[in-house]
Design a protein around this motif. Structure first.
Motif, PDB file in Angstrom:
ATOM      1  N   THR A 102       1.222  -0.884  -0.094  1.00 24.29           N
ATOM      2  CA  THR A 102      -0.282   0.085  -0.046  1.00 24.29           C
ATOM      3  C   THR A 102       0.501   1.409   0.022  1.00 24.29           C
ATOM      4  N   PRO A 103       0.601   2.519  -0.723  1.00 23.85           N
ATOM      5  CA  PRO A 103       2.103   3.740  -0.378  1.00 23.85           C
ATOM      6  C   PRO A 103       1.106   4.451   0.320  1.00 23.85           C
ATOM      7  N   PRO A 104       2.330   4.863   0.321  1.00 23.59           N
ATOM      8  CA  PRO A 104       2.172   5.949   1.822  1.00 23.59           C
ATOM      9  C   PRO A 104       0.687   6.763   1.619  1.00 23.59           C
ATOM     10  N   HIS A 105       0.676   6.959   0.627  1.00 26.67           N
ATOM     11  CA  HIS A 105      -1.101   7.532   0.872  1.00 26.67           C
ATOM     12  C   HIS A 105      -1.829   7.110  -0.421  1.00 26.67           C
ATOM     13  N   ALA A 106      -2.790   6.933   0.065  1.00 28.76           N
ATOM     14  CA  ALA A 106      -4.026   6.195  -0.599  1.00 28.76           C
ATOM     15  C   ALA A 106      -4.247   7.144  -2.298  1.00 28.76           C
ATOM     16  N   PHE A 107      -3.022   7.881  -2.508  1.00 21.00           N
ATOM     17  CA  PHE A 107      -4.024   8.780  -3.535  1.00 21.00           C
ATOM     18  C   PHE A 107      -3.047   9.473  -4.695  1.00 21.00           C
ATOM     19  N   PRO A 108      -3.204   9.428  -5.552  1.00 17.79           N
ATOM     20  CA  PRO A 108      -1.753   9.860  -6.241  1.00 17.79           C
ATOM     21  C   PRO A 108      -1.379  11.228  -5.871  1.00 17.79           C
ATOM     22  N   PRO A 109       0.105  11.074  -5.298  1.00 21.72           N
ATOM     23  CA  PRO A 109       1.030  12.146  -4.760  1.00 21.72           C
ATOM     24  C   PRO A 109       0.954  13.620  -5.406  1.00 21.72           C
ATOM     25  N   ARG A 110       1.095  13.912  -6.839  1.00 24.64           N
ATOM     26  CA  ARG A 110       0.722  14.381  -7.098  1.00 24.64           C
ATOM     27  C   ARG A 110      -0.651  15.138  -7.072  1.00 24.64           C
ATOM     28  N   LEU A 111      -1.446  14.344  -6.825  1.00 19.89           N
ATOM     29  CA  LEU A 111      -2.526  15.376  -6.797  1.00 19.89           C
ATOM     30  C   LEU A 111      -3.293  15.836  -5.443  1.00 19.89           C
ATOM     31  N   LEU A 112      -2.963  15.158  -4.834  1.00 19.64           N
ATOM     32  CA  LEU A 112      -2.429  15.549  -3.310  1.00 19.64           C
ATOM     33  C   LEU A 112      -2.363  17.388  -2.987  1.00 19.64           C
ATOM     34  N   ARG A 113      -0.477  17.216  -4.280  1.00 26.38           N
ATOM     35  CA  ARG A 113       0.155  18.481  -4.023  1.00 26.38           C
ATOM     36  C   ARG A 113      -0.573  19.523  -4.940  1.00 26.38           C
ATOM     37  N   LEU A 114      -1.550  19.521  -5.719  1.00 30.06           N
ATOM     38  CA  LEU A 114      -1.827  19.936  -6.795  1.00 30.06           C
ATOM     39  C   LEU A 114      -3.364  21.089  -5.587  1.00 30.06           C
ATOM     40  N   ILE A 115      -3.801  19.885  -4.781  1.00 30.08           N
ATOM     41  CA  ILE A 115      -5.119  20.576  -4.238  1.00 30.08           C
ATOM     42  C   ILE A 115      -4.681  21.119  -3.050  1.00 30.08           C
ATOM     43  N   GLU A 116      -3.203  20.153  -2.836  1.00 27.62           N
ATOM     44  CA  GLU A 116      -3.600  21.910  -1.212  1.00 27.62           C
ATOM     45  C   GLU A 116      -2.622  22.969  -2.030  1.00 27.62           C
ATOM     46  N   ILE A 117      -2.229  22.889  -3.271  1.00 24.31           N
ATOM     47  CA  ILE A 117      -1.703  24.184  -3.295  1.00 24.31           C
ATOM     48  C   ILE A 117      -3.310  24.922  -3.948  1.00 24.31           C
ATOM     49  N   LEU A 118      -3.851  25.092  -4.789  1.00 23.96           N
ATOM     50  CA  LEU A 118      -4.999  25.385  -4.676  1.00 23.96           C
ATOM     51  C   LEU A 118      -5.851  25.818  -3.688  1.00 23.96           C
ATOM     52  N   GLU A 119      -5.943  24.882  -2.529  1.00 24.28           N
ATOM     53  CA  GLU A 119      -6.741  25.530  -1.798  1.00 24.28           C
ATOM     54  C   GLU A 119      -5.960  27.109  -0.577  1.00 24.28           C
ATOM     55  N   LYS A 120      -4.206  26.644  -0.924  1.00 23.41           N
ATOM     56  CA  LYS A 120      -3.025  28.029  -0.287  1.00 23.41           C
ATOM     57  C   LYS A 120      -3.338  29.168  -1.505  1.00 23.41           C
ATOM     58  N   ASN A 121      -3.798  29.708  -2.904  1.00 21.04           N
ATOM     59  CA  ASN A 121      -3.241  29.931  -3.870  1.00 21.04           C
ATOM     60  C   ASN A 121      -4.853  30.115  -4.655  1.00 21.04           C
ATOM     61  N   PRO A 122      -5.541  31.068  -4.321  1.00 22.75           N
ATOM     62  CA  PRO A 122      -7.013  31.504  -4.894  1.00 22.75           C
ATOM     63  C   PRO A 122      -7.189  31.745  -6.330  1.00 22.75           C
ATOM     64  N   ASP A 123      -5.761  32.325  -6.821  1.00 22.79           N
ATOM     65  CA  ASP A 123      -5.123  32.842  -7.987  1.00 22.79           C
ATOM     66  C   ASP A 123      -5.258  31.392  -8.588  1.00 22.79           C
ATOM     67  N   VAL A 124      -4.761  30.296  -8.881  1.00 23.12           N
ATOM     68  CA  VAL A 124      -4.829  29.812  -9.756  1.00 23.12           C
ATOM     69  C   VAL A 124      -5.537  28.520  -9.993  1.00 23.12           C
ATOM     70  N   ASP A 125      -5.172  27.777 -10.483  1.00 25.13           N
ATOM     71  CA  ASP A 125      -6.558  26.726 -10.727  1.00 25.13           C
ATOM     72  C   ASP A 125      -5.117  25.520 -11.942  1.00 25.13           C
ATOM     73  N   VAL A 126      -6.318  24.623 -12.235  1.00 23.91           N
ATOM     74  CA  VAL A 126      -5.388  23.535 -12.981  1.00 23.91           C
ATOM     75  C   VAL A 126      -6.438  22.717 -14.163  1.00 23.91           C
ATOM     76  N   GLU A 127      -6.342  22.354 -14.981  1.00 21.13           N
ATOM     77  CA  GLU A 127      -7.455  22.534 -16.165  1.00 21.13           C
ATOM     78  C   GLU A 127      -7.040  20.685 -16.260  1.00 21.13           C
ATOM     79  N   LEU A 128      -7.382  20.176 -15.781  1.00 18.76           N
ATOM     80  CA  LEU A 128      -7.273  18.309 -16.222  1.00 18.76           C
ATOM     81  C   LEU A 128      -8.101  18.264 -17.774  1.00 18.76           C
ATOM     82  N   ILE A 129      -7.147  17.942 -18.226  1.00 19.17           N
ATOM     83  CA  ILE A 129      -8.016  16.841 -19.665  1.00 19.17           C
ATOM     84  C   ILE A 129      -7.076  15.381 -19.349  1.00 19.17           C
TER      85      ILE A 129
END
Length: 851
Positions: A102-129
């Motif tokens: 079982t990996p340290p996180h149950a979810f993709p680590p990159r996704l968790l980092r991106l969510i954290e960044i967006l919650e701290k920075n309201p002026d940025v967004d990620v367009e998922l394709i």
């Protein structure tokens, strides 16, 4: 050189190598950058979403994004001061062969980092394709069998398969960019609708479901998903409890016990693959048309009607290894879902096992008594298959019949099916008895050797190749007939078990359910025989093997064939039974073509004879249909032997012998129905002018007349059963009450049977089949002719001794004397015989242990 510089160089080199063999076809519209709205964040970056971790897929996406002038997938992603190494996000990381890690996180680590960044920075967004990458064309359009085997499926490819995909399908790969989704909007929606779980849970689930839906457009529904099935099973409450018990019982860690359970799952679980099924469909279509003269299918409308409302469990007879392939081919080619097939683990060979697994096979050990963890894992898997309403298939006889008769049922799979059904009912279950008949067998030579005493050969790839090299390329037709369905709920109701609930995997089966299982097994086998196909080879075998030298004048043979056909048509064994439409003359021409018989030219009339070396094998085809003729054969034997006999005596004698014949041949009539059926056959034989009626007596034709010869041939099929019965009765009575155990009688009967077979012109397989002796003794016990004492020895009274006297009505004096002689043992001879049997048994057991 810096680490990032080395990474970029590695990416460029890998991309150039892929460009040499990969030319992806982009499907759908290429994403374009929409004009920014006033309310949108000031900084927006692109991140491509792939389902499964794959370097080659990421490189393909990167190459296409650069070619299409889109933000490059493997370029670093910058979000303010934060930087990610690449603009790709993999949703799934787990490997089906490593469920424990079982990996340290149950979810993709990159996704968790991106969510954290967006919650701290309201002026940025990620367009998922989201992006779909498929290797190979639509399997329906694939023209190469080898390529078809490796076209994309729902299962995550191994590294080896991915390399093969790239090599084979690089020029036919497909790539599709889907509509972009705002990560910030997904986070906000997750918080509003799922406040008690993390946003990552909703996002991963939503994107996985979306990409599954896009793959389904090309591949059809996900029917395998082996990794998820295994993961769900290993985490189930009952399997976890079994793992804890295994840890305690075997004094091993929980981790080691779980590894064992995962090993069992890897050994068992199917890996259904659309491409494998379509590959097999193309291959088998050529097999049936080139090696065989095609497949004749009867009563498939029954299957189609039941598939709408029932969980179908196909329960065919087992004649050959290709039974698996035949039934799946017929079902798939007629537009229904291929069943999940319970296959013996002896077939889990390299390459062959993987092909079978891809075609829906799951593997089961021949025995797993005493292995509680394996038992729990297997039952939990079977329960999961039933819960998903997947059709099932297994052979009620367990193994392949070596004699052509149906074998006594092995009720293990049946009991586990009923157990799973009572744990949690989905659709109602229906068992579908299926008759399979061949006109020539691939394994024919092997069967003959085994019935002559050779040890059973273990299956192997080399053995299969060896068999294929030796076989003649003329196999006639294959016949498949779907019998009368057996509805489980009806059987449970008959035994008062319809309201019984089973809560857990290891709950025992109540007696009422066990009785219902046994009744279902009996009904399935009887209905298989009711659906028998009387093909030209089986009918001709029945006639020629009944003659002393396996030869007949051609004209007489033609008349006998026509008489048998007319008897079946005027008084059918069952309305589902199929009878060859060929005339007697056409049957002979057909058998000559298949090289089962030969014509001996003679000035006084040609003679039809069995080809050299074919007699033993033809007993197999005769035995396929013996049940349809055994009652009229008994009537013919009684009339022929006695010349004149009271009609009521024929009925009475038939009623006495019928329970033994019914158990041996799985006949369809109840014991209280047989009297009426015997009278119907008497009338049919009278109409055919094979016997005549004078008052209360039945009279045989004049000796040496054509009708008398026909009656003699008809009388022959039942004779070997009666000889075996008399032989076993003589063994028991000769030693006396309380002198031998049931097992000793069974083994000695088989030994004497082998000796008796030498007196025939060929070794008759029936005398090597221990199951027939076991069945006979079982019915003797049920009818209370015999019983066992506290020492497990057979005891009987005068009533039992009187049964043997009935043999006078069927067997002539010469045969009776011969049977009496070979069953007479002195105490010393008996001791030697039993010691020899024990020694042979010990030697066989020792060989098994070495293997």
């Amino acid at each position: 050189m810096s680490k990032s510089g080395f990474g970029q160089m590695y990416r460029k080199l890998s991309s150039k190598m892929l460009d040499l063999v990969v030319t992806p076809h982009v499907l759908g519209e290429v994403p374009t950058e929409a004009p920014a709205a006033a309310s949108e964040p000031k900084q927006k970056v692109v991140c491509y979403v792939l389902q499964n971790h794959s370097r080659s897929n990421a490189l393909v996406v990167d190459g296409e994004t650069r070619r299409l002038k889109l933000p490059a997938a493997l370029d670093p992603m910058h979000l303010g001061p934060h930087q990610e190494k690449a603009s790709v996000l993999f949703l799934q990381h787990r490997d089906e062969n490593n469920l424990l890690s079982t990996p340290p996180h149950a979810f993709p680590p990159r996704l968790l980092r991106l969510i954290e960044i967006l919650e701290k920075n309201p002026d940025v967004d990620v367009e998922l394709i989201p992006v779909t990458v498929l290797w190979g064309r639509d399997p329906e359009k694939e023209d190469s069998w080898f390529k078809l085997l490796f076209t994309d499926t729902w299962s995550t490819p191994s590294r080896v398969k991915q390399l093969v995909n790239i090599g084979l399908h690089g020029r036919q790969s497909h790539l599709e960019f889907h509509k972009a989704q705002s990560l910030r909007a997904l986070i906000q929606y997750a918080k509003n609708t799922h406040p008690n779980s993390s946003p990552a849970t909703y996002i991963v689930s939503t994107l996985n479901d979306y990409l599954d839906g896009q793959r389904e457009v090309v591949l059809g529904p996900d029917l395998s998903d082996r990794r998820n099935v295994m993961h769900g099973l290993i985490k189930s409450v009952d399997v976890q409890a079994a793992i804890r018990n295994e840890s305690i019982r075997s004094k091993i860690s929980m981790l080691e016990a779980e590894r064992r359970a995962i090993g069992y799952l890897n050994e068992i679980v199917s890996d259904y693959s659309h491409s494998t099924v379509r590959f097999a469909d193309k291959l088998l279509n050529r097999l049936w048309t080139q090696l065989y003269d095609g497949v004749e299918v009867h009563n498939f409308s029954t299957v189609r009607e039941l598939a709408k409302d029932y969980e179908i469990v196909y329960t065919p007879c087992h004649r050959s290894h290709i039974d698996y392939l035949l039934l799946s081919y017929v079902i798939y080619s007629r537009g229904l879902m291929v069943p999940y097939i319970a296959a013996g683990d002896n077939l889990n060979m390299p390459f062959v096992g993987q092909i079978l697994r891809g075609g829906g096979a799951f593997f089961i050990r021949r025995t797993f008594r005493g292995n509680a963890l394996y038992t729990t894992v297997f039952k939990e898997y079977l329960y999961s298959v039933l819960s998903r309403n997947n059709p099932l298939e297994y052979f009620i006889e367990g193994g392949r019949s070596r004699t052509g008769r149906l074998l006594p049922p092995k009720t293990g799979m049946l009991a586990m099916t009923v157990h799973g059904h009572l744990r949690g009912k989905a659709k109602p279950i229906v068992f579908l008895p299926t008759y399979i008949g061949y006109e020539r067998l691939m394994e024919g030579g092997t069967y003959v050797g085994e019935m002559n005493g050779k040890e059973k050969e273990a299956e192997s790839i080399f053995g299969i190749i060896k068999t294929l090299r030796k076989i003649e390329r003329i196999f006639g037709k294959v016949h498949l007939n779907f019998g009368e369905p057996v509805f489980l709920d009806d059987i449970l109701k008959q035994h008062g078990a319809e309201n019984i609930k089973i809560e857990k995997n290891d709950d025992p089966i109540p007696q009422a359910v066990s009785d219902a299982v046994n009744s279902s097994a009996q009904a399935i086998l009887e209905n298989i025989n009711r659906a028998a196909v009387i093909n030209p080879i089986s009918l001709l075998s029945l006639i020629l093997l009944a003659t002393p030298k396996h030869t007949l004048d051609e004209e007489i043979c033609i008349k006998q064939l026509d008489t048998y056909r007319n008897l079946l048509l005027s008084l059918p064994y069952d309305n589902r039974m199929q009878v060859t439409p060929l005339s007697g003359k056409e049957i002979i021409a057909y058998a000559l073509k298949l090289k089962h018989i030969k014509r001996v030219n003679h000035v006084l009339g040609d003679i039809i004879a069995i080809e050299d070396g074919q007699a033993i094998l033809l007993t197999y085809f005769r035995n396929n249909i013996l049940h349809a003729f055994v009652v009229p054969s008994l009537v013919a034997a009684l009339v022929n032997h006695n010349g004149i006999i009271r009609r009521q005596d024929v009925v009475n004698m038939s009623c006495t012998l019928y329970p033994f014949l019914k158990a041996e041949l799985f006949l369809k009539w109840r014991e209280d129905e047989i009297s009426e059926q015997v009278n119907a056959y008497i009338d049919a034989l009278t109409a055919a002018k094979l016997i005549s009626i004078e008052g209360e007596n039945l009279v045989a034709p004049t000796p040496n007349s054509e009708a008398h010869h026909q009656l003699e041939v008809l009388a022959a099929p039942v004779m070997q059963s009666i000889e075996r019965y008399y032989m076993t009765l003589a063994l028991i009575t000769q030693r006396g009450s309380g002198m031998m155990s049931t097992r000793q009688v069974e083994e000695l009967s088989q030994l004497v049977g082998q000796r008796l077979s030498v007196l025939y012109e060929f070794n008759s397989p029936e005398f090597f089949d221990k199951a027939l002796f076991q069945t006979f003794i079982k019915v003797l016990t049920q009818k209370e002719y015999i019983r066992t004492n506290e020492d497990n020895a057979i005891v009987f009274d005068e009533n039992f001794s009187n049964i043997a006297k009935y043999a006078d009505l069927v067997l002539d004096e010469v045969k009776l004397q011969m049977l009496h002689n070979i069953t007479s043992f002195t105490d010393e001879e008996l001791k030697e015989a039993l010691e020899a049997l024990a020694a042979a048994k010990a030697k066989k057991s020792q060989k098994r242990k070495k293997k």
